[in-house]
Write a protein that holds these residues in place. Sequence first.
Motif: not given
Length: 365
Positions: A317-336
């Motif tokens: 499932y290469p088009d569904r593989t979502y792996i974020l760094s901890a920093g990227e995930a935290w950035y998304l949380l703080l900006n949504t």
Amino acid sequence: MNSVDTKPMIPQAEYAKKLREFLPSEAFLPDSSKVWILLINLLILVSGWVIATDLNQWSVYFLWLYLPLALLMGNSVIVLLFSSHDLLHGSVIRNARTAHFLSLLGLTLLWMPPTLWKTLHNRVHHNKTNSIDDPDRNYLFQQPRTWEKWIQHCFAPSDEVSTIGLTLGMATAWGIYAFRNLVSVLLFNSSSVNFVPAAFQVNRKTRRTIAIELLIIGGIHLGILAYLQFQPLKLILAYFLPIGIGYAGIIFYVYTNHMFRQMTSVNDPLLNSVSLRVPKIFDLLHLNFSYHAEHHIFPGINSDYYPFVQDLIKTHYPDRTYILSAGEAWYLLLNTPRHYKDEMTLTDWSGERSISCPVLHPNSK
């Protein structure tokens, strides 16, 4: 990032059926060695409390020497949750009674009766992940502004949260999460409860068992406080600080698991969950809990095999593989924003500003 992800949903069972044939049979065997992980971390906590009994005799200039031990104890609180989590999914030992007893010890500092956890996490969350019926999801904007919705608004990471609120929330949000679910089940046990994101019910026997386990947990906490002689210095350094550190580590994982992902009417773990890249030491310490989408596909396998599952997802499932760094995930949380306007849209407390749930870029490498 702001466009809507229109991929068709695939049920969890379909992923599991397709990937199961590529996994070795050993992945589905219990790994009893992980019992030692739980016991070792219990021993670390007990050792910390034993050392703390003499804190009032330490010079004030040397109290800082206890802080590394408090940090180690905080990590043990994290490990106790994750090791109990694996126990109750059946991936450690097959004897249900022994697993339940050990998980009661492991979940005590989390104020989480294992019978409640099996209902809340195993039965409800895993089968209704990030759906309208998931008690672990964000609140809907349309839901009443109850006390718990207000607390989550003030404490959860978002583009509205204050620094003070976020700091307090990291240390306390797990306790509030446990409290709201305990109150919902023990005092009301009704689908009409409106201060949880999604209420669930249990039968009379289960409810009684949860109450008994909570009394045992409360008794153990009282015993710890009495052992520390209710002295403020000992309680701050050896009880509240390690628990606050542990809760902060746990809630970081919890927040990044699902909270900026879309809601799904079909339980599709690759659309409603996310896996993290963290330093290998944390995967080693925390039983690969960062592989969260993989866990939702195979909740009962040995957690050592989650990296293997991730490789299979990248292949099939290469088009569904979502792996974020901890920093990227935290950035998304703080900006949504932190409330759902609908399945694909996040909105703020006022409902005046809305953005689409972030669409992540597939990572197949």
